[in-house]
Scaffold this active site. Structure first.
Site, PDB file in Angstrom:
ATOM      1  CG  ASP A 154      45.982  31.547  88.442  1.00  0.00           C
ATOM      2  OD1 ASP A 154      45.689  30.472  88.982  1.00  0.00           O
ATOM      3  OD2 ASP A 154      47.149  31.953  88.310  1.00  0.00           O
TER       4      ASP A 154
HETATM    5  C1  GLC Z   1      49.530  33.945  85.190  1.00  0.00           C
HETATM    6  C2  GLC Z   1      49.902  32.828  86.107  1.00  0.00           C
HETATM    7  C3  GLC Z   1      49.613  31.481  85.496  1.00  0.00           C
HETATM    8  C4  GLC Z   1      48.229  31.427  84.952  1.00  0.00           C
HETATM    9  C5  GLC Z   1      47.957  32.593  84.009  1.00  0.00           C
HETATM   10  C6  GLC Z   1      46.522  32.649  83.561  1.00  0.00           C
HETATM   11  O1  GLC Z   1      50.441  34.006  84.133  1.00  0.00           O
HETATM   12  O2  GLC Z   1      51.244  32.884  86.486  1.00  0.00           O
HETATM   13  O3  GLC Z   1      49.786  30.458  86.454  1.00  0.00           O
HETATM   14  O4  GLC Z   1      48.064  30.201  84.311  1.00  0.00           O
HETATM   15  O5  GLC Z   1      48.248  33.797  84.656  1.00  0.00           O
HETATM   16  O6  GLC Z   1      45.642  33.012  84.560  1.00  0.00           O
HETATM   17  C1  GLC Z   2      45.750  37.516  88.887  1.00  0.00           C
HETATM   18  C2  GLC Z   2      46.134  37.603  87.435  1.00  0.00           C
HETATM   19  C3  GLC Z   2      46.515  36.283  86.873  1.00  0.00           C
HETATM   20  C4  GLC Z   2      47.483  35.601  87.776  1.00  0.00           C
HETATM   21  C5  GLC Z   2      46.967  35.557  89.220  1.00  0.00           C
HETATM   22  C6  GLC Z   2      47.996  34.894  90.093  1.00  0.00           C
HETATM   23  O1  GLC Z   2      44.617  36.780  89.030  1.00  0.00           O
HETATM   24  O2  GLC Z   2      45.100  38.115  86.625  1.00  0.00           O
HETATM   25  O3  GLC Z   2      47.062  36.464  85.586  1.00  0.00           O
HETATM   26  O4  GLC Z   2      47.699  34.318  87.337  1.00  0.00           O
HETATM   27  O5  GLC Z   2      46.704  36.850  89.653  1.00  0.00           O
HETATM   28  O6  GLC Z   2      47.992  35.276  91.393  1.00  0.00           O
END
Ligand code: GLC
Ligand code: GLC
Length: 814
Positions: free
Chosen positions: A487
């Site tokens: 993300d």
């Molecule tokens: C969080 C989110 C997931 C994403 C991950 C890596 O666990 O829930 O959707 O893939 O972060 O950014």
């Molecule tokens: C932030 C976190 C990530 C997550 C995302 C979702 O970017 O670092 O892990 O997946 O929020 O909103």
């Protein structure tokens, strides 16, 4: 250092010290009514949606830690001393404190001043209420004269509004008290048809419903004035902060034990039967009173508890193993499966780290969560798949999240995360492999919840696949969109203003930035879809998917290969990410893990080379980090990933969710020792001894362990709600132990450590119980199988054609 121990026969973790490094929590409820409970009774309850239907209030990020809970006080009415048997909120020096977190229940207790007390908290199956069974025993040689107080603070339903909108909320609070039951009915006079209630089995010596009356001015929950005085005030809340407290007086002879049952619940009335008598403003309680009366009866509460235990025995009984490694056995048999239920239910919405007001259920997250859940309750997995796919957009893209209460796509976040649609294929494929229920593909499902737009689920999968084909970049790799699995790799965002969302601030509709990770996922999903199409007799279509997957594989090997490992992405300027040419972020886990998992480069040595590089550059003793070197400054063209200090979260933290991709990749290379070694590095049970460093619960996975660039290397954060639960379960069950579901039957293909003499397992699969015995006779991974003594060709066991319901499978590894 440890803060407790595993009690495996009882499927419990026993915490023996209340001041754990962080609150160590458990979940109550596994259907519609849920609660979080910490080892000191902190936490809150809600109905379905932790933001919109919050029953009780919680103080986030509070000092002292973990405040707001299901608090019980005992008072010695002779010495006037009072304490909480769960330690918080009074934090007295307790004897024999213990918290037993079990499957859907928690028991917390201790002894103080010769009075032993413990409370069992759980949610009965099929009910929207929770039961607290408080048992008090007088261990003194003399009579004890005591008062007990049970208390909660009501949340005014919408937890976000509750924490912000005081100009209104200090005026809306309303309660009713009838027959000793406290009913919380804020906003019931207008558009709400639901209320909460708080009841006690014993004839009360008093109650309170207004917080200030209970606590006293400027006092906290550690020393409520009414508890100190030994008498509740029978206050009725008008506005301000409605709460519930029940006082019971107890006289206990030496050795005598008494039980008090408390019930906290949620009830919804039919709109036309809200009031009783009709035309008044009084809650109609006729429909809820029977449930309250029933569960206040200790015998009924015990029976409900027994049903809950039996339920978990049967859920966990689907897959049980006995391996030479206690941490593997314990996690597979108990805690990892249990955590998979929590992630299925909550996605990433409500934990000690997720406030419950932030987000709904993620499309990608919930699809992946199915991998670890589908074998337990396939019917709920089916429902989830249909709910998720109904939020899919006509383009084949997906809303990134949906709200569990409304089951609609979340507009604030929208779509454009270009990996999302493929996880639907992975989720449906896992469902089909488990159940063989092909009918799901013919279910009519809406797009964007639009009535009239229904198409068979199968068509949704086709659109998912085609979504990427119409979004390819300059190298023929998939465009990344707002982000892919990571993300925080935001290649189209270019955010320069504090507070902007890295994911949802209007992104550039970039036509350049590409993701090698999505390419690997596309190859994997494409082959899964081809296998499904083929079994539906759509051979030409299956060939197209295979051809597109092969084409993408060739593109990856040409433009996604950096010489020794897979690249991660191309940025908006066409520059490489995750390449030895980069100054920072030369190598990433996601593309290397997923491409290998998908079987890319297995034949020509590229997969082996990529995972060797991962081992050399990313693996640490605490797990495998996301990338190296960590980003030491903010790169506007990279986004949130570089916003985290080095070693945390996506910036070179150990993101446990993606470690299993490497484990699976290693099994595909036949490396059982290394796969299991990686598994053990992040296995929370195997980390129990380093509790002081790890800090999170030793019975569940955390999303992240700080990476080697962080000053707190090895410290875990964000436990419970993480894709780690499903992926680790899937990796160890299906790839290391190799008890694998396929479209055609159960496959047995273990890739276990060389030192293991074997293992045994029981797996219920499509109505048949498979008793599996694996014996090692050589060091390799070739297996010869017999079923009930008869050798079978290959290693996929077709369902017995003669109707046998239980078979013994013996596998000799050589
Ligand atoms: C969080 C989110 C997931 C994403 C991950 C890596 O666990 O829930 O959707 O893939 O972060 O950014
Ligand atoms: C932030 C976190 C990530 C997550 C995302 C979702 O970017 O670092 O892990 O997946 O929020 O909103």
């Amino acid at each position: 250092m440890k803060f407790g121990y595993f009690d495996d026969p009882n499927r419990e973790y026993v915490i023996t010290q209340p001041d754990t490094p962080l609150p160590w929590i458990n979940y109550l409820g596994c259907e519609a009514y849920f609660g979080i409970i910490s080892n000191t009774a902190g936490g809150y309850s809600y109905y379905r949606d932790a933001r919109l239907r919050r029953l009780t209030r919680y103080r986030y990020n509070h000092a002292p830690l973990d405040f707001g809970g299901r608090y019980i006080y005992l008072r010695d009415d002779e010495s006037k001393e009072f304490w909480s048997p769960s330690w918080q909120p009074t934090r007295k020096d307790l004897k024999d404190y213990s918290c037993r977190h079990g499957m859907g229940y928690t028991v917390i207790g201790s002894e103080y001043a010769g009075i032993a007390a413990h409370t069992r908290y759980f949610v009965p199956l099929g009910e929207n209420l929770e039961i607290w069974q408080l048992t008090v025993t007088n261990r003194r040689a003399t009579k004890a004269v005591l008062s007990s107080f049970a208390s909660i603070e009501f949340c005014l339903w919408d937890a976000q509004d509750d924490a912000t909108n005081f100009q209104r909320n200090f005026n809306t609070g309303q309660v009713e008290v009838e027959d000793g039951v406290i009913y919380h009915k804020t906003e019931y006079r207008e558009r709400r048809d639901h209320f909460a209630y708080f009841a006690c089995s014993e004839k009360g010596a008093g109650f309170d419903t207004q917080r200030e009356a209970f606590l006293g001015r400027y006092r906290g929950w550690d020393a409520p004035a009414a508890v100190e005085a030994g008498q509740l005030t029978n206050s009725i809340a008008h506005g301000w902060s409605p709460m519930g407290a029940h006082q019971v007086k107890l006289e206990l002879a030496p050795g005598e034990t008494r039980q008090i049952v408390i019930v906290l619940g949620y009830h919804e009335n039919p709109r036309d039967q809200k009031f009783d008598p009709p035309g008044t403003q009084t809650i109609n309680k006729k429909l809820v009173k029977p449930a309250i009366a029933k569960y206040l009866d200790p015998a009924e509460a015990d029976a409900a508890f027994d049903r809950l235990r039996a339920h978990w025995d049967s859920l966990l009984g689907v897959f049980q193993v006995n391996t030479p490694d206690i941490h593997t056995t314990r996690m597979v048999n108990i805690w990892n499966a249990y955590q998979c239920m929590a992630t299925f239910n909550m996605s990433r919405s409500a934990s000690f780290y997720e406030s419950g007001i932030g987000r709904g259920l993620g499309f990608r997250d919930s699809n992946q969560d199915l991998l670890g859940f589908v074998h337990m309750v396939p019917s709920r997995a089916r429902e989830r798949i249909l709910d998720l796919s109904a939020t899919q957009l006509p383009t084949g893209g997906a809303y990134h999240q949906y709200q569990p209460l409304t089951k609609r796509g979340n507009n604030d976040i929208g779509g454009g995360f270009n990996d999302d649609p493929h996880w639907l294929i992975i989720g449906v494929s896992a469902y089909l492999k488990e159940t063989g229920d092909w009918s799901i593909l013919d279910e009519p499902v809406q797009y964007d919840n639009e009535p009239g737009s229904e198409q068979p689920l199968y068509e949704h999968l086709q659109r998912s696949f085609n979504y990427t084909l119409s979004r390819l970049g300059p190298h023929g790799l998939p465009l990344i969109g707002r982000a892919d699995w990571n993300d925080c790799l935001n290649l189209n965002c270019f955010s320069d203003t504090p507070g902007q969302s890295f994911q949802t601030t209007t992104n550039k509709d970039g036509k350049v930035a590409e993701s090698v990770f999505i390419a690997g996922l596309f190859v994997h999903a494409g082959r899964e879809l081809a296998a499904i199409a083929q079994r539906r007799g759509l051979n030409a279509e299956a060939e197209t998917y295979m051809a597109e997957a092969a084409k993408m594989e060739a593109v990856i090997l040409e433009h996604g290969w950096d010489g020794e490992w897979f690249l991660r992405a191309y940025n908006d300027f066409g520059g490489k990410i995750g390449s030895k040419e980069c100054e920072e972020g030369k190598i990433f886990i996601e593309s290397n893990g997923y491409c290998t998992l998908a079987g890319i480069g297995l034949e020509d040595g590229k997969a082996a080379s990529a995972l060797a590089a991962v081992g050399a550059q990313l693996a640490t003793k605490h797990g495998i980090v996301v990338q190296q070197p960590a980003y030491t400054r903010y790169y506007i063209e990279m986004g949130e990933i570089s916003s985290y200090p080095p070693g945390y979260k996506e910036n070179a933290g150990i993101f446990c969710h993606v470690n299993p991709w490497v484990m699976i990749g290693e099994t595909r290379l036949g490396h059982g020792d290394l796969a299991h070694d990686y598994y053990s590095r992040i296995n929370p049970s195997a980390r129990e001894e380093i509790g002081e460093l790890h800090r999170c619960e030793p019975y569940v996975y955390a999303q992240m362990i700080a990476g080697k660039d962080a000053p707190t290397f090895g410290e875990a954060k964000n436990s419970w709600l993480t894709g780690t639960a499903a992926w680790n379960y899937y990796a160890v069950a299906q790839w290391i132990l190799g008890v694998r579901t396929t479209l055609d039957g159960l496959e047995i293909a273990p890739v276990i450590p060389k030192s293991w003499p074997g293992f045994t397992a029981t797996r219920s699969f499509r109505g048949v119980v498979y008793n599996i015995i694996i014996e090692r006779q050589g060091e390799g991974n070739s297996i010869a199988l017999t079923v009930d003594g008869a050798p079978i060709p290959g290693n996929i066991i077709a369902p017995p054609s003669d109707g046998r319901k239980e078979v013994t499978v013996k596998g000799i590894l050589s």
